[in-house]
Design a protein around this motif. Structure first.
Motif, short mmCIF file in Angstrom:
data_model
loop_
_atom_site.label_atom_id
_atom_site.label_comp_id
_atom_site.label_asym_id
_atom_site.label_seq_id
_atom_site.Cartn_x
_atom_site.Cartn_y
_atom_site.Cartn_z
N GLU A 13 0.89 -1.41 -0.04
CA GLU A 13 0.01 -0.08 0.10
C GLU A 13 1.00 1.23 -0.05
OE1 GLU A 13 -2.45 -0.51 3.32
OE2 GLU A 13 -3.65 -2.11 2.49
N ARG A 14 1.98 1.20 0.39
CA ARG A 14 3.13 2.36 0.37
C ARG A 14 3.82 2.15 -0.68
NH1 ARG A 14 5.98 4.29 5.89
NH2 ARG A 14 3.75 5.15 6.30
N ASP A 62 7.38 3.05 -2.47
CA ASP A 62 8.66 3.38 -2.19
C ASP A 62 9.18 4.28 -3.27
OD1 ASP A 62 10.82 2.45 -0.11
OD2 ASP A 62 11.72 3.08 -1.97
N THR A 85 2.52 1.25 -6.07
CA THR A 85 1.67 0.50 -5.23
C THR A 85 1.44 -1.01 -5.86
OG1 THR A 85 -0.35 1.49 -5.52
CG2 THR A 85 1.09 2.30 -3.75
#
Length: 424
Positions: free
Chosen positions: A360-361, A363, A407
């Motif tokens: 979900e996050r 990078d 994501t």
């Protein structure tokens, strides 16, 4: 009153693709060549084209146990032909008489006049005064016949210079009569780790380990990976976190090796002496890559009396070290051995598979996630993606190559790189 100066902005991290192209542009194949027995050439790289002095197979031969005949002699099922000869592999028959057949075995040369083979399951032996067979199936001309030269033609380049030999390649070379092969010399690699916290397994039992000490795992898998890549490895052990010791290790290693490979000491800490030491003894041309794990990767050269020695510094965290070896050091070593690899072909072609997990996050760096294929045809994610968790590389069977800023939702198709291909 002058406004305070803003700190200089840091240069953007080099992309993995740019680093790969730069790395491969700086390496050229070794010039040394040696001749080895074909039996011992697995994994070596051919130093010259292998040209066939013969054709394979040398003559038309049967690919089945059965009967060699003229297809025109069998116009309908049930025709009876006299067996005029018997031909085994390694023996030549004589010209086939019209209206007869030859008992023939797999690999045996076809007799002159025969143009087809009927396998023995489609025949019935005839008893009595005549030694013959009922031909139960109408053959086509060329049926079950291996043509002379259908595998290799005389004068063909069968294996090209730069080909990395596999077991199948060795068999092919042997089929051409090659008992010895000219191959590129093995790269000579000096390997050492840095870090006062490192302890070798066997030197100190687990219950006696000092606070902050860890066993040196990188040394074991890097040495094994180098040997898989066909390198001659000089293991220089653990170098303490001291500038003088680091300089001495680099100088010693540069004199007799083609590459110095280190793990640890290439970050920005006060005890990271590799980077400044390489700069003092030569040049540091690549440092810090926009990938996760593996950001502190470094490349440069160390001067010696005769030219320069390549230097590659890997991160100290074990997963970072493992992943950067597979993605960057492996193609570098292939190129060093003469394999004609470029940045476009440095990594295996990724397989698109569904993610049975979510990220979900996003990078900001290109991320390589440790995953494993599951029975449903998708990919499971190892729950702890920390660069210090080597368990993830053992549990997993590959990496998801996830672009920066991306994501992943459950069911998304992602790019999968298998460890089997990266280790091949």
């Amino acid at each position: 009153m002058n406004a305070p100066q803003k700190p200089a902005s840091r240069a953007p991290l080099l992309s993995l693709d740019a680093a790969m192209a730069e790395l491969l542009a700086r390496v050229h194949a070794l010039e040394s060549v040696e001749t080895v027995a074909t039996f011992d050439a697995d994994g070596r790289v051919l130093a010259e084209d292998l040209v066939s002095a013969l054709q394979v197979p040398p003559n038309d031969n049967s690919s089945m146990d059965g009967y060699a005949l003229r297809a025109s002699d069998v116009t309908a099922p049930g025709v009876v032909l006299r067996v005029s000869q018997r031909i085994a592999a390694g023996h030549a028959g004589h010209a086939l008489e019209a209206g007869t057949c030859a008992r023939i075995f797999t690999g045996a040369p076809m007799p002159d006049g025969a143009d087809a083979v009927v396998m023995q399951e489609d025949t019935i032996e005839v008893g009595g005064d005549i030694h013959g067979v009922h031909i139960q199936a109408v053959p086509d001309a060329g049926q079950w016949v291996r043509r002379a030269g259908e595998d290799v033609t005389r004068g063909a380049v069968v294996l090209s210079r730069g080909h990395r030999l596999s077991p199948a390649s060795l068999g092919l070379a042997a089929s051409l009569g090659q008992a010895r092969l000219s191959v590129m010399a093995r790269p000579r690699v000096a390997l050492f780790s840095t870090g006062d916290e490192l302890v070798m397994p066997g030197d100190v039992p687990p219950e006696s380990m000092k606070p902050g000490a860890i066993y040196n795992s990188n040394r074991f898998f890097l040495r094994a990976l180098l040997r898989r890549m066909g390198c001659e490895v000089s293991d220089l052990g653990i170098v303490p976190d001291q500038r003088d010791a680091t300089l001495a290790a680099l100088k010693t290693a540069a004199d007799h090796h083609d590459l110095i490979l280190t793990s640890g000491g290439v970050s920005v800490g006060e005890e990271d002496h590799i980077k400044p030491s390489v700069q003092q003894l030569g040049s540091l041309d690549l440092w810090q890559i926009g990938m996760k794990p593996g950001k502190p990767f470094a490349y440069g050269t160390v001067r010696r009396d005769a030219g320069e020695c390549h230097f590659i510094g890997l991160p100290g965290n074990p997963v970072s070290s493992f992943v950067t070896f597979l993605l960057l050091v492996r193609p570098f070593l292939l190129r060093l051995q003469g394999v004609p690899i470029d940045s476009a072909r440095a990594l295996p072609v990724a397989t698109r598979l569904p993610a049975h997990f979510s990220v979900e996050r996003a990078d900001r760096r290109r991320e390589f996630l440790r995953v494993r294929r599951n029975a449903a045809g998708g990919l499971d994610l190892f729950p702890n993606q920390s660069s210090g968790v080597l368990t993830s590389a053992v549990w997993g069977d590959g990496l998801v190559d996830n672009p920066a800023g991306t994501t992943i939702a459950h069911g998304d198709l992602v790019s999968y790189l298998s460890f089997a291909e990266l280790l091949a």
